[in-house]
Structures are given as C-alpha cells and as structure tokens.
Design a protein around this motif. Structure first.
Motif, short mmCIF file in Angstrom:
data_model
loop_
_atom_site.label_atom_id
_atom_site.label_comp_id
_atom_site.label_asym_id
_atom_site.label_seq_id
_atom_site.Cartn_x
_atom_site.Cartn_y
_atom_site.Cartn_z
N ARG A 125 -5.00 6.71 -0.06
CA ARG A 125 -4.26 5.47 0.24
C ARG A 125 -4.83 4.37 -0.63
O ARG A 125 -6.05 4.21 -0.72
N HIS A 126 -3.93 3.62 -1.29
CA HIS A 126 -4.40 2.57 -2.19
C HIS A 126 -3.31 1.53 -2.41
O HIS A 126 -2.18 1.70 -1.96
N ARG A 127 -3.69 0.45 -3.12
CA ARG A 127 -2.70 -0.57 -3.46
C ARG A 127 -1.64 0.04 -4.36
O ARG A 127 -1.90 0.99 -5.10
N LYS A 151 0.84 -1.20 0.00
CA LYS A 151 0.00 0.00 0.00
C LYS A 151 0.87 1.24 0.00
O LYS A 151 1.96 1.25 0.58
#
Length: 135
Positions: A40-42, A31
C-alpha cells in the motif's frame, strides 16, 4: 474514480502497474494497493498525469542491495470438479473452475478471506466476493 476501482499506478516495491484505489482525498486518488505484491502506497501515476507525485532523485548505484520479488505460483484447475457459473452467493475453493459473465472462465487461486476469492482469468486476476446474499 472511487474506492475499490482498478487503476494503473507504479509500485516501487515490485514494479507492477495493476492497483486498487483504497483512499481518496478531495476526489483525487490518494492511496492504492498493488494487486501483485499487496503493498500500500501513495498513488504514482504511470503517465504522470493528475494525482501524480514528484519523483525523488534516483538512488546512487553504489548500493549493493538487491530486491527479490516472489512470484505467486499459479494454481491449476482441478479437473475432477465441474466448472461452475459464478454467483456471489456461492462459495468456492482453490482450484475450482468458474465461468464469470464478464471475465469468462477462470481458476480460483486463493481464498484470502471468508468472503473473498482471487480468480485468475485470461486477462489477469480479479478479487471477487463469495458467500453473499441469496441465489
């Protein structure tokens, strides 16, 4: 790579590539947090290398929704205050001019937390710690 490191990744929210690593899984980036919009993300690699995820098919063009991204205003230096050498033990205010040993001269843009400041340098903004330790 470790948590807190800077990495290039693609942000689906704003399209920016500057990110911070916030989670690892099996020594691979899992992440990230976008430095521009805070999303926020992969992890999505810019180059499509290791740690990249499969891309979903492109959305149909029939959608009438458009996404607007708010750009943050740049805070100008407060010329009434002297430029200060950056030390983690000092505290700073928005508008302060600082001279960092690695990044050069910059201007404090925001104080997101009591122990953090965001400083805009010539090569971009950096999040630095403040008020830590002894001078």
């Amino acid at each position: 790579m470790r948590v807190g490191s800077e990495v290039e990744a693609i942000c689906k929210k704003c399209g920016d590539v500057g990110h911070l690593v916030i989670a690892l899984a099996d020594r691979q980036i899992a992440k990230v947090e976008c430095r521009e919009c805070g999303a926020r993300h992969r992890y999505r690699s810019v180059k499509g290398g290791s740690g990249s995820v499969r891309r979903k098919p492109a959305a149909r063009a029939t959608s009438s929704r458009t996404r607007t991204v708010k750009k943050k205003q740049v805070v100008e230096a407060d010329e009434s205050r002297p430029r200060r050498d950056f030390h983690m033990s000092d505290t700073y205010q928005v508008g302060d001019r600082v001279l960092h040993a690695s990044f050069g001269e910059g201007v404090v843009q925001e104080v997101p937390a009591p122990a953090k400041i965001v400083v805009l340098f010539d090569d971009g903004s950096k999040t630095l710690v403040q008020g830590r330790g002894v001078k």
